[in-house]
Every structure is written in structure tokens, then in C-alpha cells.
Design a protein around this motif. Structure first.
Motif, mmCIF file in Angstrom:
data_model
loop_
_atom_site.group_PDB
_atom_site.id
_atom_site.type_symbol
_atom_site.label_atom_id
_atom_site.label_comp_id
_atom_site.label_asym_id
_atom_site.label_seq_id
_atom_site.Cartn_x
_atom_site.Cartn_y
_atom_site.Cartn_z
ATOM 1 N N PHE A 88 0.859 -1.201 0.000
ATOM 2 C CA PHE A 88 0.000 0.000 0.000
ATOM 3 C C PHE A 88 0.888 1.241 0.000
ATOM 4 O O PHE A 88 1.557 1.525 0.999
ATOM 5 C CB PHE A 88 -0.917 0.015 1.237
ATOM 6 C CG PHE A 88 -1.994 -1.021 1.183
ATOM 7 C CD1 PHE A 88 -3.176 -0.757 0.476
ATOM 8 C CD2 PHE A 88 -1.851 -2.251 1.811
ATOM 9 C CE1 PHE A 88 -4.166 -1.728 0.427
ATOM 10 C CE2 PHE A 88 -2.845 -3.202 1.744
ATOM 11 C CZ PHE A 88 -4.010 -2.957 1.058
ATOM 12 N N VAL A 90 0.905 4.903 0.253
ATOM 13 C CA VAL A 90 0.038 6.007 0.681
ATOM 14 C C VAL A 90 0.768 7.336 0.451
ATOM 15 O O VAL A 90 1.846 7.562 1.006
ATOM 16 C CB VAL A 90 -0.356 5.856 2.161
ATOM 17 C CG1 VAL A 90 -1.245 7.031 2.585
ATOM 18 C CG2 VAL A 90 -1.058 4.540 2.399
ATOM 19 N N ARG A 108 -6.146 7.163 4.656
ATOM 20 C CA ARG A 108 -5.875 6.296 5.815
ATOM 21 C C ARG A 108 -7.003 5.288 6.003
ATOM 22 O O ARG A 108 -6.758 4.095 6.230
ATOM 23 C CB ARG A 108 -5.756 7.147 7.090
ATOM 24 C CG ARG A 108 -4.452 7.889 7.218
ATOM 25 C CD ARG A 108 -4.529 8.818 8.404
ATOM 26 N NE ARG A 108 -3.288 9.475 8.681
ATOM 27 C CZ ARG A 108 -3.164 10.756 9.030
ATOM 28 N NH1 ARG A 108 -4.252 11.498 9.127
ATOM 29 N NH2 ARG A 108 -1.995 11.275 9.272
ATOM 30 N N CYS A 111 -7.011 2.747 3.188
ATOM 31 C CA CYS A 111 -5.855 1.871 3.331
ATOM 32 C C CYS A 111 -6.071 0.874 4.487
ATOM 33 O O CYS A 111 -5.805 -0.330 4.360
ATOM 34 C CB CYS A 111 -4.597 2.707 3.581
ATOM 35 S SG CYS A 111 -3.110 1.725 3.778
ATOM 36 N N CYS A 115 -6.184 -3.082 4.164
ATOM 37 C CA CYS A 115 -5.194 -3.826 4.943
ATOM 38 C C CYS A 115 -5.876 -4.902 5.787
ATOM 39 O O CYS A 115 -5.405 -6.049 5.881
ATOM 40 C CB CYS A 115 -4.423 -2.891 5.863
ATOM 41 S SG CYS A 115 -3.214 -1.890 5.009
ATOM 42 N N VAL A 127 2.793 -1.374 4.209
ATOM 43 C CA VAL A 127 2.284 -0.005 4.057
ATOM 44 C C VAL A 127 3.486 0.918 3.951
ATOM 45 O O VAL A 127 4.380 0.881 4.796
ATOM 46 C CB VAL A 127 1.385 0.410 5.230
ATOM 47 C CG1 VAL A 127 0.836 1.805 5.006
ATOM 48 C CG2 VAL A 127 0.250 -0.574 5.418
ATOM 49 N N ILE A 185 -2.430 4.884 -3.309
ATOM 50 C CA ILE A 185 -3.518 5.759 -2.846
ATOM 51 C C ILE A 185 -2.971 7.173 -2.837
ATOM 52 O O ILE A 185 -2.116 7.517 -2.020
ATOM 53 C CB ILE A 185 -3.997 5.354 -1.440
ATOM 54 C CG1 ILE A 185 -4.382 3.882 -1.424
ATOM 55 C CG2 ILE A 185 -5.177 6.239 -1.016
ATOM 56 C CD1 ILE A 185 -4.702 3.349 -0.040
#
Lengths: 296, 585
Positions: A88, A90, A108, A111, A115, A127, A185
């Protein structure tokens, strides 16, 4: 857990995660869960191939029936079954702090939700927070119990810096060789263009899913008059007079920009979902699932 | 461009200051509101594209400055009252003189009169002037004389109230150096104008047969007979004209004559069969464009001998004069035998007066003692006649300046009209009611009886006592009657508004007609006729050969500052609209 954590990942949020987990199981019923067949030959149950026995091979995998027929030692090969690494990425550049709620908060939540589902499926969840480089990275996590650790990690992400996705992805991919699912993301505002960044992930053969987050203020800015626009990432300012025609031109440019990203993803069969920050995150997660690209 | 409120230098300074202030204000940087955005990537793309490809974006600021400076300049310079000659005409004065002579009533081929055309031309002159042009309107009757004004509506209203009226037009006195003078005329009645006058013609040839003379006069061979003299003339194409004379008793004389161009027809008509009163003469002809001279009036008095009683102890001169008067039927008696008689029209008392005033008018010589007469208060020796009133009917055609008087009585002339007087005493006094005339001297004490005016005086007195007079002759326009405080009536009894001026009664008669001025028992007839070949010849115009003046028309009807402020308001509205839509800065 801090007050902000409580607000962002409260009991309500956890209930929604459970709900999403159940929904995701139904969506993928009958399919393999957390058992990813790979090209590696290993100790799985699924027969893959034969090969001649060499010294040191496990006797348990010898095909004795074939030995009787052919008088040769032939070893049965099985497919290796291993967990899926999910990365992920971010975006935590300064631009992600824009909007109400901020794009970073929305990122957040999305994600965290993904997750959780990944952890529940016994996938290895990574992450990574990036902006003009890899800002922070959480070691791979497995199992639902690790979700709170992920929560903490996500809450510790602070926005800042310009977006240099290509440099960030390049740095990460040179360190991490194992292929997996890369979920990006971001608000996709990268001065160097996001295409070149996604190319990096594509070249290391990750499955890629792009979650494009925008705020209403970006889609339809309520600006009027003589303004000094200040870029939140680099503090570069520009004096302009906002006219209706200029606003129209901006909206057109925004749509064009989004369409370019979507077109790129379509071209290379990358998963793509665009959302705004007031769109319920759980519906976005389901939308991601329905696209069928997130979990295969 | 000139400025009416400022000098050119002041206006230039004002304009420069205004523009400098506006540009200075634009150069002051407007503080922009600071707005944080997530990323300027998209804005940069939009702005780069627009600014590099749009000429408007490059010119927008300049155009905004130009608009603001223009608005400020328009407002500032409008205070200086600018003037552009090609647009508004220069600041000038125009005098419009309208010909109000009777010929302006001539009809034209379009059914209007020359006067109506003149009024239209005058109004178009008003339109041709610039916003600052001042106008003044005069007429040839010297009745209308407005002040200079820029108010066109006021001048238009004034023109609407004017009409053709005067029989004796005169070109008014105007100063050609201070103003442009336009004379709108048919060029018939007034041929000469000052050289600076620009003439505008409303002339159009027309047919006209008109009465150029009409009067009633005594027949020399018949003392008590009257005849009418009529003269008509054709000023147009050859035509037949019908003449009609009509009297108050229904008497009528009708005649038709053929008249060539410029031909005059003269005739005398016996009026012995006509009753006393107004006589109307008319002429009818085909396509006659000037009706004003198609009718004329006169008054026919009844003439009969005056039955006169002379009461005297003997006065050869007086008796002889009365006997020789064809209009007097004389009786003579001595004072002792005097008796008032209903068969007497007039009494003449020579150094005698009865105790009671007679019922009929009386002429009294000397200053006899009687209760109804002013008593003598002494004598004046050799008084000289220093003043006399020629306007009084009894003094018409009588010259008394050289009458020598040996002695006269001194009297108080209160409530009497003095028609002749010396410095010391009245010599001839008149009482209106009862009606009598008294000489304060006797004929024997003067040489009045030897003067040629004496029989005329006697005839005037007898006529004033009893007889109607022939009508006074006047022309259309302002008519004066030598009778103070009289009421004026038309022949059918309608009262005409009149005014008193210098012992005369004045009234306005725009059309031919017969009028009567009345005061007590006194009646004076006035025949108002055009009867003037100068006016009847409606084609005798200088515009047959003269050119008419033309005048340039200007676009704008108001001063330039009005349009400048209007433009400023429009620009402000546009600026407001475009600014709020961020089209301009």
C-alpha cells in the motif's frame, strides 16, 4: 491510541471493517483464499510436473508407480503455495492534507480497510508512506491481529513535502524484489507526471491498483476575484483573477487530467478507482472489489 | 474642440491630471487574497495555456485602464462644456424673422398656407442649430419679439402662437453683427432687407383675384345720394370673376366679369336702393389662393337734411352759412320766440341759452347765462388759440390756428371736453351729455366766420350731433379708432376686445370686417379691408429670382457634455458588468 486515532478508527470503523471482510468473502466464494499458486515448485497439494530424481531430493515425493513401470526414479513436483505481498503506497505529500475531510484521512481509512481484508486473508501487508521519497515503511504484517499496528502506523503518517512518486517507487522497488499487488492511494498531483511513476511499478511486474482521491474543493473550486494562489506543496504562489471562464477552463483541465490517468490505467490494464473525500470509504472498497482486480 | 467653461489650457491640464490619477491608481497594486490550494499543477496549465494563446488576456489590463481613464476623462471634460463644431454647431445666435404680412395667408398647392410653411421652416431652423445656439423670433408686425434663448420648445410654442396679421409689415431692426438673421418670407410684401439677412423662401406662384379698392362716397350731383366704388384685379391666370354687393336689407348686386392676367376692373354701383348699414363686397374666382382680399366692407349712412333752429337776434354770417349748407333745413327765430319743438334736430343758440337744456343737441356761440351752462368768470382779451384737437370729429379738416379773437369768456371747463383753447381759457368746449358744443366767444368778436374752415366746422358739428359718418378705413392688423373709451363691436353685435392708448381705442382685426366703436350716443364705424394691390399681387415676389438660404443640419441636439456624461454612465455600467464577471480588472 490517540484521540485522532479514536476518531479515525473508532468502533464504528471496526464494525465496517468486519462487514467488508464478510462481504469480500462472499464476493470471492469458491476461489482460493490466501493460497497463491506461484511458479515456484514446492510443497503444495496441487500436482505441477515430473522431473528426474537427483540426489538430495525428498524421497516422499518420488512416484513409486512410475518407478515400477519405467524403472526410473521420477520425482513428483507440486506447486508452491505462498502468501500474497500487498504493498500500500500512501501518498503523504502536503497536497494530501487539503480538503475537508483531508485526502490523507480518507486515504488512511481506505488503506486501513484494505489492509484489514488483506490481513484477514493471511496476505502479507506492507504499508509505505511516500512523498518526495519513501517517508516511512511498515514491515510486512500477517494476520488480523496486526491491524492495530497498521492503524498506529497510518496515524503516524504526517503530510509534507512535494510529490515525487517516480523517485519514491524507484527507491522502494530497488530494495524490494518480490512481486505483489501494489495499491497506490494518492491525489495523483505529481509535477513530473504519475505515468512515469506507475511505469516503475509496472516494470517490476506488480499488479497495480490506483485509488485516486480528490476533494470537492479541487473538482469545483469556490474561488472568486483577485487571488494569490499558493501551492501547498512548494509554496509557489501565483496572482490571478478568477473569472467564470477561467473556472470553466480549470474544471475542463481537471477532467482532462483525470481522464488521462484513467486512460493510462486502462491502457496497461491497471486497476483504477476515483473518489472524492466525502464518498463513503466502505462503498469505495466494495467498488474496488467489484472491479475484480484487487484480489485474484 | 472648444470649451465653454474653461480655457483650452485649463481643459488640457484637467484631462492630463485625470488620466495621471487614474493610471496612478491602477499602478497601485491591489492586494490579492491569499488562498492555499493543494497543487498548482492544473492552474498552471490553465493559465499558461490561456495567457499564451489569448490576446485578450494580454490586453485585459490595458483595456481596463483605458476604460477607467475614459470614464474619468468624460466626466472631467464634461465640466468644461466642450463643443465640437461639426457635431453640435458653434455657439451662435440666430434671429428668425417671420413675415406676418397678409400675403402669407396665401394657400399653396399642398393645401397649406405660406404661413404654415414658414412656421415649419422656422422650426427646422431650430433643429438645425447646435445645442448652445440661442434663438430669437421676431415678426414683421413688430408684435412678437422674444429674447434669445436655447430653449427650443419655448420658441416652438411661440411660433405656434404667431399668425399672419399685419397689413403694413416692416422688417424689424436687428443687429447683424451679433447674430445670424434669417428672414422667412414669401417675398411679396417686403422686398428689401439688410444685406446680412439670409432669406428663406416659402413662395409658390398662386392665382388670385382680389378687391383692390372699395369705398362708399357721396354722389356729387345728388347731395343725399351714395355710390360704391369697387376695383378688382386679376393677379393670376385669366379667369372669370363673380362680383357681389350685398346690403343689410337683402339688397344685392351681382356681376360677372372676365379678367385677363394683370387686368383691373373698376366699377361704380348706385346704392340708392340700399338700406342704411354695412355693405359687403365679395369676389369669387376659380382657384383663388388668397381669400383675404376677396371680401371688403363699407358703411352706408342715411343722409337727410338736418332740421335746424337758429335762435338769434340776428347774425348774418351764421345765417348765411347755414342757408348755404345743402344738408341743413334752417328755421330762424328770436330768443323771445324760442320754443322747444320735437320737429327740430339741432338748435343753434347765438348769445342766448334757454333756462333748461333742449332735448336735442345744441351749438352755442358766446357764453350766455343759463343754469345748465358753465357761467363766465370774466373776459380774456385777444386770446390766441394755442391748442386744438384735430382728432375730435367736430374739428376734422378745420384749421383754427390763425383765427383771431377779440375777446372770450373765461369759464371753468370741468367735466367738459376742450377741443380748442388759449393759454388762459377754453375757447371751444364739448359736452357729451347733454350733447352740446359751446364757443366761449361770439362770431362778431372773431374772424372765425370768415375762415374757410367755418362751414366745415358747422357741418362737422351738425354731423356729430345727428348724422352717421362714413366708416373709417383701416387695414387688417392693429386698428385704432379716434374715440377714447369706446366699446368695439362687430357689425352683428359681438364685442371685440379693445385697449385704450393715447386717447384712442385700439383693437386687433386679422380679417377684413366692419366694426363699430361705441361710446354713449357716439358711434364710429370702421371698415377693415385689405384692398391693397401690393398685397393682392401675391406673385410679385423677389423669390422668383432670388435664392433661398440653406443651413447645415447638425447631429446632436444637446450640448456635448450631456452625451459625455451619458457615455460615462454607459461605460460605468459596462465596466460594472464586466468587472463582476472578471472580464475586466
Amino acid at each position: 491510541m490517540s484521540t485522532a486515532n479514536v476518531t479515525l478508527f473508532d468502533d464504528e470503523f471496526l464494525k465496517k471493517l468486519e462487514y467488508l471482510n464478510i462481504i469480500s468473502k462472499r464476493l470471492f466464494a469458491g476461489q482460493l483464499r490466501a493460497e497463491r499458486r506461484t511458479r515456484k515448485r514446492g510443497t503444495g497439494l496441487e500436482f505441477a510436473d515430473y522431473r528426474a530424481y537427483v540426489a538430495g531430493d525428498d524421497f516422499r515425493h518420488l512416484d513409486w508407480k512410475a518407478y515400477l513401470r519405467l524403472n526410473r526414479l521420477i520425482l513428483k513436483l507440486f506447486e508452491e503455495e505462498e502468501d500474497l505481498p500487498i504493498y500500500f503506497f500512501v501518498d503523504s505529500s502536503q497536497s494530501m492534507s487539503y480538503g475537508n475531510p483531508s485526502k490523507l484521512d480518507y486515504a488512511r481509512r481506505v488503506c486501513a480497510a484494505l489492509c484489514y481484508i488483506g490481513l484477514a486473508n493471511l496476505d502479507r501487508v506492507n504499508v509505505i508512506s511516500f512523498a518526495n521519497g519513501i517517508k516511512s515503511e511498515m514491515p510486512p504484517q500477517r494476520g488480523k491481529g496486526r491491524i492495530f499496528k497498521i492503524f498506529r502506523f497510518l496515524m503516524e503518517i504526517t503530510p509534507g513535502g512535494e510529490t515525487h512518486a517516480r523517485a519514491s517507487f524507484k527507491t522502494y522497488c530497488t530494495e524490494t524484489r518480490r512481486r505483489g499487488l501494489a495499491v497506490v492511494i494518492s491525489d495523483m498531483f505529481d509535477g513530473n507526471g504519475f505515468e512515469s511513476a506507475l511505469d516503475i511499478l509496472r516494470h517490476v511486474r506488480h499488479d497495480i491498483f490506483v485509488i485516486h482521491i480528490a476533494s470537492h474543493e479541487e473538482i469545483d473550486p469556490m474561488l472568486r476575484g483577485e487571488l494569490q494562489l499558493v501551492d501547498s506543496e512548494n509554496n509557489v504562489s501565483r496572482e490571478i483573477t478568477i473569472t467564470p471562464s477561467l473556472l470553466a477552463a480549470y474544471r475542463a483541465e481537471f477532467n482532462k487530467y483525470c481522464e488521462a490517468i484513467e486512460s493510462y490505467c486502462g491502457k496497461y490494464q491497471l486497476g483504477y478507482a476515483r473518489t472524492v473525500t466525502d464518498f463513503p470509504f466502505e462503498e469505495l472498497v466494495l467498488k474496488v472489489f467489484r472491479q475484480g482486480r484487487f484480489l485474484k | 474642440m472648444t470649451f465653454l467653461a474653461l480655457t483650452a489650457a485649463q481643459a488640457g491640464l484637467l484631462a492630463a491630471t485625470t488620466v495621471a490619477i487614474i493610471i496612478g491608481l491602477y499602478l497601485l497594486k491591489l492586494r490579492h487574497r491569499r488562498v492555499l490550494i493543494s497543487s498548482s499543477i492544473l492552474w498552471r496549465r490553465v493559465l499558461d495555456e490561456r495567457q499564451s494563446h489569448s490576446l485578450w488576456e494580454k490586453l485585459r489590463r490595458i483595456i481596463s485602464i483605458v476604460i477607467a481613464a475614459t470614464i474619468a476623462l468624460l466626466i472631467a471634460l464634461s465640466l468644461a462644456r466642450p463643443e465640437i463644431e461639426s457635431l453640435t454647431g458653434k455657439n451662435e445666435r440666430i434671429v428668425i424673422v417671420l413675415d406676418t404680412s397678409p400675403t402669407m395667408n396665401t394657400n399653396t398647392s399642398d393645401g397649406k398656407t405660406r404661413w404654415q410653411h414658414a412656421a415649419e421652416r422656422a422650426k427646422s431652423l431650430l433643429d438645425s442649430g447646435g445645442p448652445t445656439t440661442e434663438f430669437r423670433v421676431l415678426d414683421t408686425a413688430e408684435v412678437t419679439a422674444s429674447a434669445f434663448t436655447t430653449d427650443r420648445n419655448e420658441v416652438r410654442k411661440l411660433i405656434d402662437t404667431m399668425s399672419s396679421k399685419s397689413a403694413e409689415p416692416h422688417f424689424p431692426r436687428v443687429d447683424g453683427r451679433a447674430a445670424q438673421v434669417y428672414f422667412i418670407s414669401d417675398g411679396v410684401a417686403i422686398h428689401s432687407t439688410p444685406s446680412f439677412v439670409k432669406r428663406i423662401s416659402v413662395f409658390e406662384p398662386a392665382n388670385n383675384v382680389g378687391i383692390t379698392a372699395f369705398e362708399i362716397r357721396s354722389v356729387p350731383s345728388t347731395p343725399l345720394g351714395y355710390e360704391a366704388y369697387l376695383e378688382i384685379q386679376n393677379f393670376g391666370q385669366p379667369t372669370e370673376a363673380g362680383l357681389t354687393l350685398s346690403g343689410p336689407g337683402g339688397q344685392r348686386i351681382i356681376k360677372t366679369v372676365r379678367l385677363e392676367t394683370e387686368q383691373t376692373y373698376k366699377d361704380v354701383f348706385d346704392l340708392s336702393q340700399f338700406a342704411e348699414g354695412g355693405i359687403r363686397a365679395t369676389v369669387q374666382a376659380k382657384d383663388d389662393a388668397f381669400p383675404m382680399d376677396d371680401v371688403a366692407f363699407a358703411y352706408l349712412p342715411i343722409k337727410r337734411k338736418t332740421r335746424t333752429l337758429l335762435v338769434t337776434k340776428g347774425n348774418r354770417y351764421l345765417e348765411t352759412a347755414l342757408k348755404l349748407d345743402n344738408y341743413v333745413e334752417l328755421s330762424v327765430t328770436e330768443p323771445a320766440s324760442y320754443r322747444e319743438s320735437p320737429n327740430i334736430d339741432t338748435y343753434i343758440f347765438d348769445k342766448f341759452a334757454p333756462n333748461a337744456p333742449p332735448a336735442r343737441p345744441a351749438l352755442i356761440f358766446g357764453t350766455p347765462s343759463a343754469p345748465w351752462l358753465k357761467p363766465a368768470a370774466g373776459e380774456i382779451q385777444k386770446p390766441e388759440i394755442t391748442t386744438w384737437s384735430e382728432d375730435h370729429p367736430i374739428m376734422q379738416y378745420v384749421s383754427v390756428h390763425d383765427v383771431a379773437i377779440e375777446r372770450a369768456a373765461r369759464i371753468d371747463a370741468d367735466n367738459l371736453t376742450v377741443v380748442a383753447a388759449s393759454k388762459q381759457t377754453p375757447l371751444i368746449v364739448v359736452s357729451e351729455k347733454p350733447k352740446w358744443v359751446m364757443l366761449t366767444f361770439s362770431l362778431e368778436a372773431s374772424d372765425f366766420a370768415f375762415h374757410v374752415g367755418f362751414p366745415v366746422f358747422i357741418e362737422n358739428v351738425l354731423a356729430w350731433f345727428n348724422r352717421d359718418q362714413l366708416a373709417l378705413k383701416r387695414s387688417p392688423g392693429i386698428v385704432d379708432v379716434p374715440l377714447a373709451n369706446a366699446q368695439v363691436q362687430t357689425i352683428d353685435g359681438k364685442t371685440v376686445p379693445s385697449e385704450q392708448q393715447l386717447g384712442k381705442t385700439i383693437f386687433l382685426a386679422n380679417e377684413p370686417g366692419l366694426f363699430a366703436a361705441l361710446r354713449g350716443d357716439t358711434r364710429v364705424h370702421v371698415a377693415v379691408n385689405l384692398a391693397n394691390p401690393t398685397f393682392s399681387d401675391v406673385n410679385r415676389s423677389i423669390f422668383k429670382t432670388d435664392r433661398t438660404a440653406a443651413r447645415q443640419q447638425f447631429w446632436l441636439r444637446r450640448e456635448l457634455w450631456f452625451y459625455m456624461l451619458l457615455a460615462a454612465v454607459v461605460l460605468i455600467s459596462i465596466e460594472w458588468f464586466t468587472y463582476h464577471r472578471r472580464i475586466t480588472l
